[in-house]
Scaffold this active site. Structure first.
Site, PDB file in Angstrom:
ATOM      1  CG  MET A 294       0.112  -1.836   3.315  1.00  0.00           C
ATOM      2  SD  MET A 294      -0.768  -2.981   2.224  1.00  0.00           S
ATOM      3  CE  MET A 294      -1.216  -1.889   0.845  1.00  0.00           C
TER       4      MET A 294
ATOM      5  CE  LYS B 169      -5.458 -10.995   4.468  1.00  0.00           C
ATOM      6  NZ  LYS B 169      -6.828 -10.734   4.965  1.00  0.00           N
TER       7      LYS B 169
ATOM      8  CG  ASP C 224      -9.290  -7.751   8.417  1.00  0.00           C
ATOM      9  OD1 ASP C 224      -9.446  -8.982   8.412  1.00  0.00           O
ATOM     10  OD2 ASP C 224      -9.327  -7.050   7.387  1.00  0.00           O
TER      11      ASP C 224
END
Length: 258
Positions: A170, A56, A34
């Site tokens: 997030m 991502k 990632d």
């Protein structure tokens, strides 16, 4: 025999990966990694290992989760040792559970290798313990984005009142809304808040304030960043160590003292 290792690479500091996680990198034939892992960890891969980027970014995925699941299964069925390398811990907002479900459904042997999650590590490197006998006896790790179709009002009413400390993943883009919801559901204006960007790395930056002023103070903070809400943030004034050590290192370099 294990075919797939779902590994938490930790929060960013190279040295914070587990010994077992490092071994899984070194033995892998294929590593699916990632964006937020420390790229230096890939130097531990054996010669000839295939490296597949699955990163991502907000609003942009190099590979869809469905594609990642497919690749894990495809390589494992070819007899490859596959390491799925994920930032933080794979089971804490890392979709490791979804990948494990897919492997289990297809009877592919796998192991989960936990990692240090940024919800603990980033505050620690900013001098903020998420629990403390005098300030907080409970902590919740929550997402700033609730699941699609979920009731946002009910979500924030539940989490705002439930714990002394909130560690919010997030949530940078939604910080104004988060502060609005926290106030609406019982947190006082003077509640301390910290944002820790790129926690545990040399790029770490921390901003502190209160629910009342943190949006204005943190305008230059970007993803990835951890939001910490609660009285434990006050301890940073006495306990910050990592950024202070970085400043000392920079001073030594500037003056030629090494």
């Amino acid at each position: 025999m294990t075919n797939v290792y779902i590994v938490g690479a930790g929060p960013g500091d190279y040295d914070l990966i587990t010994v077992k996680g490092l071994k899984a990198i070194q033995k892998a034939d294929v590593i699916l990694y990632d964006r937020l892992i420390n790229q230096e960890l890939l130097d531990e891969a054996k010669e000839g290992a295939e490296l597949v980027f699955c990163g991502k970014r907000p609003d942009h995925h190099a590979l869809s989760q469905t594609t990642i699941n497919h690749l894990l299964c495809k390589y494992a069925r070819k007899g490859k040792v596959v390491t799925r390398l994920k930032g933080g811990d794979p089971f804490v907002f890392g979709r490791g559970g979804e990948e494990a479900e897919e492997l289990a459904k297809r009877n592919i042997p796998y192991e989960i290798v936990p990692g240090i999650t940024s919800g603990i590590a980033a505050p620690a490197y900013a001098g903020i313990p998420v629990t403390h006998r005098d300030y907080s006896s409970s902590v919740a790790f929550i997402s700033g984005v609730n699941k699609q179709g979920g009731d946002e009002e009910a979500y924030w009413e539940r989490v705002s009142k439930s714990m002394d400390t909130l560690c919010i993943y997030m949530g940078v883009k939604k910080l104004p809304l988060i502060c609005e919801r926290l106030l609406k559901y019982g947190r006082p204006l003077h509640t301390p808040v910290a944002l820790v960007q790129w926690g545990t790395t040399k790029e770490q930056k921390t901003v502190t304030g209160t629910i009342e002023d943190i949006v204005e103070k943190s305008k230059r903070i970007e993803n990835p960043a951890m939001i910490v809400v609660g009285d434990v943030v006050r301890l940073r004034e006495r306990l910050q160590w990592f950024e202070s050590s970085l400043e000392e290192d920079l001073k030594e370099i500037a003056t030629g003292v090494v």
